[in-house]
Write a protein that holds these residues in place. Structure first.
Motif, mmCIF file in Angstrom:
data_model
loop_
_atom_site.group_PDB
_atom_site.id
_atom_site.type_symbol
_atom_site.label_atom_id
_atom_site.label_comp_id
_atom_site.label_asym_id
_atom_site.label_seq_id
_atom_site.Cartn_x
_atom_site.Cartn_y
_atom_site.Cartn_z
ATOM 1 N N PHE A 48 -4.949 -14.870 4.719
ATOM 2 C CA PHE A 48 -3.732 -14.780 5.613
ATOM 3 C C PHE A 48 -3.913 -15.309 7.058
ATOM 4 O O PHE A 48 -2.903 -15.441 7.877
ATOM 5 C CB PHE A 48 -3.296 -13.353 5.498
ATOM 6 C CG PHE A 48 -2.843 -13.008 4.167
ATOM 7 C CD1 PHE A 48 -1.979 -13.660 3.242
ATOM 8 C CD2 PHE A 48 -3.537 -12.076 3.498
ATOM 9 C CE1 PHE A 48 -1.384 -13.468 2.003
ATOM 10 C CE2 PHE A 48 -3.343 -11.487 2.193
ATOM 11 C CZ PHE A 48 -2.304 -12.255 1.402
ATOM 12 N N TYR B 163 6.450 -8.635 -2.970
ATOM 13 C CA TYR B 163 5.705 -7.835 -2.343
ATOM 14 C C TYR B 163 5.943 -7.630 -0.993
ATOM 15 O O TYR B 163 5.281 -6.642 -0.248
ATOM 16 C CB TYR B 163 4.150 -7.896 -2.570
ATOM 17 C CG TYR B 163 3.576 -9.068 -1.820
ATOM 18 C CD1 TYR B 163 3.612 -10.410 -2.279
ATOM 19 C CD2 TYR B 163 2.934 -9.043 -0.616
ATOM 20 C CE1 TYR B 163 3.188 -11.476 -1.556
ATOM 21 C CE2 TYR B 163 2.443 -10.015 0.063
ATOM 22 C CZ TYR B 163 2.443 -11.221 -0.250
ATOM 23 O OH TYR B 163 2.191 -12.149 0.372
ATOM 24 N N CYS C 227 0.951 -1.092 -0.087
ATOM 25 C CA CYS C 227 0.064 -0.108 0.077
ATOM 26 C C CYS C 227 0.925 1.270 0.060
ATOM 27 O O CYS C 227 2.098 1.565 0.551
ATOM 28 C CB CYS C 227 -0.813 0.003 1.231
ATOM 29 S SG CYS C 227 -2.232 -1.294 1.119
#
Ligand SMILES: N[C@@H](CCC(=O)N[C@@H](CS)C(=O)NCC(=O)O)C(=O)O
Length: 279
Positions: free
Chosen positions: A226, A96, A54
């Motif tokens: 997750f 990432y 983000c």
């Protein structure tokens, strides 16, 4: 500080700003929502720390916080998740979960990360100074929340500095980076292999080591992919129970890891913060 954009929204101003950071040595971008207020009035500040991949933009565009912030009179600050730009090292493999977009809210000590990856000091010292100087912010009334990696950031910053933050909450946080693959990769990469140094960046370890806040609020979706492999809220529950640290952990049936989940409970969290900020 430069203004990147401002937009009128929900009876307030949503701004995006940038500045040259002394901590990271880079240009940093962040967003601030300021509700309309009386001349000279100062408003409490809610910090929102974002997750992996983000920038400030994800929550700003998808977090649905403005209506509640305007109603409650809360300034909402959303920083970036890492340094960026020319010369800032990345992991080289395009992963990432390390490097750009994955600063993990630490001050790195291992080269080549140590120079720019200083998100802890950026958030503990530099950005609050700027917010206090440039916005109608009452810096005696601050609170913090975050999502996933940013939930880890919110819990650890909050637990390390209960004088500064009157409320701490999280959406689907990484509760113990020492005990999950994302966290082990980040902490070993940024800090090296001495695990004693990792404990200041692990909410469960901080609680085990004596850190306390008046209470904690955590929402976690049960359909979050997750949940079992990375987030492990049961570790936070166990650490809090053992230490007598108050925790409200809400398992939200069917919600995933996305901003559809976060935005569903955002107003709830902001109301909880507002109570503790005397807003
Ligand atoms: N599957 C994602 C993993 C990263 C992820 O889910 N990031 C969360 C925070 S941990 C997020 O907020 N993503 C941005 C968004 O949903 O706008 C990817 O590979 O990009």
């Amino acid at each position: 500080m430069q203004t990147v954009s401002t937009n009128r929204s929900h009876g307030g101003t949503q701004g995006v700003y940038s500045h040259a950071s002394r901590e990271t040595g880079t240009e940093m971008t962040f967003s601030v929502f300021v509700p309309d207020h009386a001349p000279g009035e100062k408003l409490p500040v809610v910090w929102y720390l974002s997750g992996l991949t983000c920038t400030h933009a994800n929550v700003t565009e998808k977090g649905e916080f403005r209506e509640a912030c305007a109603d409650l009179g809360l300034i909402f600050v959303a920083p970036d998740t890492s340094p960026r730009g020319e010369g800032v090292p990345d992991d080289g493999e395009g992963a990432y979960d390390f490097g750009l977009g994955a600063g993990f809210y630490v001050d790195a000590t291992v080269d080549p990360w140590a120079r720019a990856y200083r998100m802890r000091s950026y958030l503990e010292r530099e950005l609050p100074e700027l917010i206090g100087a440039e916005f109608p912010a009452d810096m005696t009334r601050q609170s913090i929340m975050g999502h996933s990696m940013g939930g880890h950031g919110a819990l650890t910053l909050g637990l390390r500095d209960p004088e500064r933050f009157r409320a701490v909450s999280a959406f689907a946080p990484i509760v113990s980076p020492i005990n999950c693959p994302w966290g082990v990769k980040a902490l070993s990469g940024y800090l090296g292999e001495d695990r004693v140094l990792w404990r200041q960046y692990d909410a469960c370890a901080l609680i085990e080591d004596g850190a306390r806040v008046p209470d904690l609020l955590v929402d976690q979706g049960t359909a979050d992919t997750f949940l079992d492999g990375q987030l492990k809220p049961e570790l936070l529950r166990a650490a809090c129970e053992k230490a007598g640290q108050p925790l409200t952990l809400r398992l939200q049936e069917g919600y995933d890891h996305s901003y559809y989940f976060i935005s569903s409970f955002m107003a709830d969290h902001l109301a909880w913060h507002a109570e503790r900020l005397d807003a």
